[in-house]
Design a protein around this motif. Structure first.
Motif, PDB file in Angstrom:
ATOM      1  N   UNK A  51     -11.052   5.585 -27.377  1.00  0.00           N
ATOM      2  CA  UNK A  51     -11.726   6.040 -26.330  1.00  0.00           C
ATOM      3  C   UNK A  51     -10.910   5.856 -25.143  1.00  0.00           C
ATOM      4  N   UNK A  52     -10.807   6.721 -24.200  1.00  0.00           N
ATOM      5  CA  UNK A  52      -9.814   6.624 -22.946  1.00  0.00           C
ATOM      6  C   UNK A  52     -10.026   5.208 -22.058  1.00  0.00           C
ATOM      7  N   UNK A  53      -9.409   4.457 -21.953  1.00  0.00           N
ATOM      8  CA  UNK A  53      -9.634   3.370 -21.118  1.00  0.00           C
ATOM      9  C   UNK A  53     -10.270   4.013 -19.721  1.00  0.00           C
ATOM     10  N   UNK A  54     -11.178   3.136 -19.121  1.00  0.00           N
ATOM     11  CA  UNK A  54     -11.738   3.661 -17.609  1.00  0.00           C
ATOM     12  C   UNK A  54     -10.468   3.212 -16.740  1.00  0.00           C
ATOM     13  N   UNK A  55     -10.218   4.368 -15.810  1.00  0.00           N
ATOM     14  CA  UNK A  55      -9.290   4.205 -14.759  1.00  0.00           C
ATOM     15  C   UNK A  55      -9.350   2.697 -14.027  1.00  0.00           C
ATOM     16  N   UNK A  56      -8.287   1.850 -13.798  1.00  0.00           N
ATOM     17  CA  UNK A  56      -8.324   0.760 -13.161  1.00  0.00           C
ATOM     18  C   UNK A  56      -8.274   1.079 -11.552  1.00  0.00           C
ATOM     19  N   UNK A  57      -9.177   0.625 -10.895  1.00  0.00           N
ATOM     20  CA  UNK A  57      -9.214   1.135  -9.492  1.00  0.00           C
ATOM     21  C   UNK A  57      -8.104   0.299  -8.765  1.00  0.00           C
ATOM     22  N   UNK A  58      -7.575   1.024  -7.857  1.00  0.00           N
ATOM     23  CA  UNK A  58      -6.552   0.560  -7.085  1.00  0.00           C
ATOM     24  C   UNK A  58      -6.884  -0.476  -5.941  1.00  0.00           C
ATOM     25  N   UNK A  59      -6.519  -1.784  -6.248  1.00  0.00           N
ATOM     26  CA  UNK A  59      -7.114  -2.740  -5.296  1.00  0.00           C
ATOM     27  C   UNK A  59      -6.883  -2.297  -3.582  1.00  0.00           C
ATOM     28  N   UNK A  60      -8.111  -2.521  -3.081  1.00  0.00           N
ATOM     29  CA  UNK A  60      -7.835  -2.310  -1.607  1.00  0.00           C
ATOM     30  C   UNK A  60      -7.273  -3.587  -0.956  1.00  0.00           C
ATOM     31  N   UNK A  61      -6.271  -3.597  -0.059  1.00  0.00           N
ATOM     32  CA  UNK A  61      -5.608  -4.660   0.618  1.00  0.00           C
ATOM     33  C   UNK A  61      -6.576  -5.255   1.666  1.00  0.00           C
ATOM     34  N   UNK A  62      -6.746  -6.536   1.687  1.00  0.00           N
ATOM     35  CA  UNK A  62      -7.719  -7.178   2.404  1.00  0.00           C
ATOM     36  C   UNK A  62      -7.182  -7.217   3.690  1.00  0.00           C
ATOM     37  N   UNK A  63      -8.058  -6.542   4.913  1.00  0.00           N
ATOM     38  CA  UNK A  63      -7.464  -6.521   6.102  1.00  0.00           C
ATOM     39  C   UNK A  63      -7.155  -8.210   6.534  1.00  0.00           C
ATOM     40  N   UNK A  64      -5.933  -8.294   7.043  1.00  0.00           N
ATOM     41  CA  UNK A  64      -5.497  -9.700   7.532  1.00  0.00           C
ATOM     42  C   UNK A  64      -4.697  -9.477   8.703  1.00  0.00           C
ATOM     43  N   UNK A  65      -5.346  -9.491  10.109  1.00  0.00           N
ATOM     44  CA  UNK A  65      -4.744  -9.121  11.223  1.00  0.00           C
ATOM     45  C   UNK A  65      -4.007 -10.245  11.709  1.00  0.00           C
ATOM     46  N   UNK A  66      -4.177 -11.422  11.343  1.00  0.00           N
ATOM     47  CA  UNK A  66      -3.578 -12.726  11.665  1.00  0.00           C
ATOM     48  C   UNK A  66      -3.777 -13.068  13.432  1.00  0.00           C
ATOM     49  N   UNK A  67      -3.015 -14.143  13.735  1.00  0.00           N
ATOM     50  CA  UNK A  67      -3.425 -14.421  15.036  1.00  0.00           C
ATOM     51  C   UNK A  67      -2.387 -13.739  15.972  1.00  0.00           C
ATOM     52  N   UNK A  68      -2.579 -13.869  17.352  1.00  0.00           N
ATOM     53  CA  UNK A  68      -1.897 -12.898  18.363  1.00  0.00           C
ATOM     54  C   UNK A  68      -2.159 -11.835  18.599  1.00  0.00           C
ATOM     55  N   UNK A  69      -1.382 -11.017  18.997  1.00  0.00           N
ATOM     56  CA  UNK A  69      -1.717  -9.723  19.569  1.00  0.00           C
ATOM     57  C   UNK A  69      -2.612  -8.727  18.369  1.00  0.00           C
ATOM     58  N   UNK A  70      -3.216  -7.482  18.843  1.00  0.00           N
ATOM     59  CA  UNK A  70      -3.818  -6.711  18.140  1.00  0.00           C
ATOM     60  C   UNK A  70      -2.865  -6.326  16.953  1.00  0.00           C
ATOM     61  N   UNK A  71      -3.420  -6.177  15.555  1.00  0.00           N
ATOM     62  CA  UNK A  71      -2.677  -5.907  14.457  1.00  0.00           C
ATOM     63  C   UNK A  71      -2.624  -4.328  14.700  1.00  0.00           C
ATOM     64  N   UNK A  72      -1.185  -3.745  14.544  1.00  0.00           N
ATOM     65  CA  UNK A  72      -1.516  -2.014  14.474  1.00  0.00           C
ATOM     66  C   UNK A  72      -1.496  -1.732  12.975  1.00  0.00           C
ATOM     67  N   UNK A  73      -1.601  -2.616  11.982  1.00  0.00           N
ATOM     68  CA  UNK A  73      -1.542  -2.104  10.793  1.00  0.00           C
ATOM     69  C   UNK A  73      -2.811  -2.701  10.157  1.00  0.00           C
ATOM     70  N   UNK A  74      -2.851  -2.743   8.743  1.00  0.00           N
ATOM     71  CA  UNK A  74      -3.865  -3.613   8.172  1.00  0.00           C
ATOM     72  C   UNK A  74      -3.783  -5.097   7.952  1.00  0.00           C
ATOM     73  N   UNK A  75      -2.348  -5.408   7.809  1.00  0.00           N
ATOM     74  CA  UNK A  75      -2.049  -6.842   7.686  1.00  0.00           C
ATOM     75  C   UNK A  75      -0.780  -7.262   8.581  1.00  0.00           C
TER      76      UNK A  75
END
Length: 416
Positions: A51-75
């Protein structure tokens, strides 16, 4: 046919549940993870088809803006750095007076450092530089040229928010190996991580790795010398050797470091520009591709900030704390820098914001005080003196093109 196992016997007795399909029968062997397909024209044979294995979903990075100025990326993550913690006689006299005023024995350096707390609190990680060895809590103490200062400066650094300190300097072995070990013990007791000097050769090969909510940060330091002294063992203190520092950075990356900081204790005292050694070492570190940012201290004066091939180099942070010099006004000034790093969609980390705040030491009482344009502590020395410090610091900081490259003043009162 061989021996019939209990499982086979039970399956034969119960029969196999058959499900009719357009092309044949699918015999479901429950729990076995395999489907046996039998052709309707030849029910006597079957072939196991995985039986073909179910595709493993790509983990979604947890948004981690950190302290300081507005984060221009996800982390994002932000790091605050300051210059030499240089405790002279006047400062421990002030700390003793501050302790007495609070009804406590000993020495209390927290009021001296209190102005830094707000800046440190706006970052995910703060790193200081413990310039000198520390004595036992009750002394004896000594200042320049061979320092042995109250260890309460270390507990105060922890109290205002620092998580780690570098320790390699031209004064690290002022009190020999014993003083070096005493300093490391005090840092450990206070819960401050450290790098730059070591108890054992094995420890000297380790790399300081610091964690923030979003990233792993490695710190690699080296000093230009020891004021003519020679360490008892060659591994006691990290030297300013770009090849060694680069090799450590490569190891740090292999250990999972997202951000690697190169730290130089070097330069000409009271200068306003980096010397050839500082530039050569800093550029070599950046050219290696292993360092995310390079910064330095030692000169007791603020030095320029340079963006070299897309990487920030903060050549000199001046003094974090010091006595007031009647001869060198730049000795009384410092620079606090907060760097924000962000992770792009490809997973690479880069500096997305670099901000600096000018500072000055004032007395009666002795205090660290920000002379940034938003004056978060009010007037430090006097309006005129504060303006002169600000102007002098900004001119030096921006003399190698930092402003055009995006470095700007840190206005802590405007932070989110």
């Amino acid at each position: 046919m061989g021996k019939v196992t209990p499982l086979r016997r039970r399956l034969s007795a119960a029969g196999l549940r058959a499900v009719a399909t357009a092309s044949g029968l699918l015999l479901l062997l429950g729990g076995c993870g395999v489907i046996a397909e039998t052709d309707a024209r030849n029910t006597g044979s079957s072939a196991a088809v995985p039986v073909p294995a179910a595709p493993v979903p790509t983990p979604t990075p947890i948004p981690t803006p950190g302290k300081g100025p507005a984060c221009p990326e996800l982390r994002c993550t932000s790091i605050t750095i300051t210059g030499d913690m240089l405790v002279h006689t006047q400062l421990w006299q002030q700390a003793r007076a501050d302790a007495a005023a609070a009804g406590r024995p000993g020495y209390n350096f927290v009021p001296l450092l209190e102005g830094q707390r707000r800046y440190i609190g706006s970052s995910d990680l703060a790193i200081c530089h413990q310039e000198t060895p520390v004595a036992n809590p009750e002394g004896p103490f000594s200042a320049y040229p061979s320092f042995n200062v109250p260890p309460q400066i270390i507990t105060a650094s922890k109290e205002v928010g620092y998580q780690a300190c570098t320790t390699a300097s031209n004064h690290t072995i002022d009190r020999g190996t014993e003083g070096l070990l005493r300093t490391l013990d005090a840092l450990d007791a206070a819960g401050l991580k450290h790098t730059g000097s070591y108890r054992t050769e094995a420890e000297s090969k380790e790399i300081l790795m610091l964690k923030t909510p979003a990233a792993s940060v490695a710190v690699i330091e080296g000093t230009y010398g020891h004021n003519g002294q020679v360490p008892e063992y060659p591994w006691l203190v990290d030297e300013l050797d770009p090849a060694v520092m680069i090799a450590k950075a490569i190891r740090a990356r292999a250990l999972g470091a997202d951000i690697v900081l190169g730290v130089m204790h070097a330069g000409d005292e009271y200068a306003s520009e980096p010397n050839a050694q500082q530039q050569d070492v800093a550029h070599a570190l950046v050219d290696s591709g292993q360092f995310t940012m390079v910064y330095g201290h030692h000169t007791h004066s603020v030095l320029p900030i340079e963006n070299y091939k897309g990487t920030w180099i903060v050549y000199g942070l001046g003094n974090g704390i010091t006595e007031l010099s009647p001869w060198y006004v730049v000795n009384n000034e410092g620079l606090l820098v907060r760097a924000q790093f962000s992770q792009n969609s490809a997973g690479a980390w880069r500096a997305s914001d670099l901000a600096w705040a000018p500072s000055v030491i004032v007395r009666d009482p002795y205090r660290w005080c920000s002379v940034a344009s938003d004056a978060p502590q009010g007037v430090c020395a006097s309006p005129a003196a504060d303006a002169q410090t600000h102007q002098r610091t900004q001119a030096v900081v921006e003399s190698m093109g930092a402003a055009a490259a995006g470095a700007h003043e840190l206005l802590i009162t405007k932070d989110k």
